[in-house]
Motif scaffolding. Structure first.
Motif, PDB file in Angstrom:
ATOM      1  N   LEU A  91      34.953  35.714  40.869  1.00  0.00           N
ATOM      2  CA  LEU A  91      34.369  35.822  42.201  1.00  0.00           C
ATOM      3  C   LEU A  91      33.792  37.211  42.432  1.00  0.00           C
ATOM      4  N   SER A  93      31.668  39.650  45.618  1.00  0.00           N
ATOM      5  CA  SER A  93      31.090  39.810  46.958  1.00  0.00           C
ATOM      6  C   SER A  93      30.725  41.274  47.158  1.00  0.00           C
ATOM      7  N   VAL A 125      37.644  41.813  46.808  1.00  0.00           N
ATOM      8  CA  VAL A 125      36.564  40.820  46.834  1.00  0.00           C
ATOM      9  C   VAL A 125      36.642  39.946  48.088  1.00  0.00           C
ATOM     10  N   PHE A 129      34.064  39.835  51.273  1.00  0.00           N
ATOM     11  CA  PHE A 129      33.591  38.528  51.741  1.00  0.00           C
ATOM     12  C   PHE A 129      33.814  38.403  53.248  1.00  0.00           C
ATOM     13  N   ILE A 135      30.128  35.078  49.374  1.00  0.00           N
ATOM     14  CA  ILE A 135      30.859  35.301  48.130  1.00  0.00           C
ATOM     15  C   ILE A 135      30.131  34.519  47.051  1.00  0.00           C
TER      16      ILE A 135
END
Length: 164
Positions: A91, A93, A125, A129, A135
């Motif tokens: 992930l 962001s 992260v 977000f 994201i």
């Protein structure tokens, strides 16, 4: 005497010109937020002490990424459709990137498997977000960005407020 003063002044000017730092490049403008995708958005549901935030199509089984949490737990349960061979959530962001291991289980709604994982809600992260409203999930070499439509960012904030 005037010649000596003039000579010292010119030498000082020349030395100060050498001591100045080179011209700095202009700062690069911050990248714009990713554009939302028509038909997809973030949806939040809360039932008692449980909250769910999902990115997908309203009133359908089309969900790209889902987070579940218990009120005040500070922990997220991550759920996403698995791409063949995928065993982790990757992930991103706003420049923060995290990877979380995933287990697989058969999907009850679609062909294939679902990935399941756990993560702390206060990881950088997720905090990014929370601030930015988007994201991205890396699926192999592909980057899928899940951006909130204007007005939906409050759902992201509400979800993280419940999780703690």
């Amino acid at each position: 005497m005037r010649l000596a003063i003039l000579s010292v002044a010119l030498t000082a000017a020349a030395l100060s010109a050498c001591a100045t730092s080179p011209r700095q490049p202009a700062p690069v403008a911050a990248a714009a937020a990713p554009a939302p995708i028509d038909g997809y958005d973030w949806f939040m549901h809360q039932d008692g002490g449980e909250a769910m935030l999902a990115y997908g199509v309203a009133d359908s089984d089309e969900v790209k990424l889902r987070f579940d949490c218990g009120k005040g737990t500070g922990r997220l349960h991550l759920i996403a459709p698995a791409v063949k061979g995928e065993r982790q959530f990757h992930l991103e962001s706003g420049g923060d990137t995290e990877r979380y291991p995933a287990s697989l289980e058969p999907s009850g709604l679609h062909d294939g498997d679902l990935m399941n994982g756990e993560a702390p809600a206060d990881a950088p992260v997720f905090q990014r977000f929370r601030r930015l409203g988007w994201i991205a999930a890396w699926r192999g070499q592909d980057r899928e960005v899940y951006a909130a439509h204007p007005g939906s960012e409050d759902k992201v904030e509400a979800f993280f407020s419940v999780c703690g």
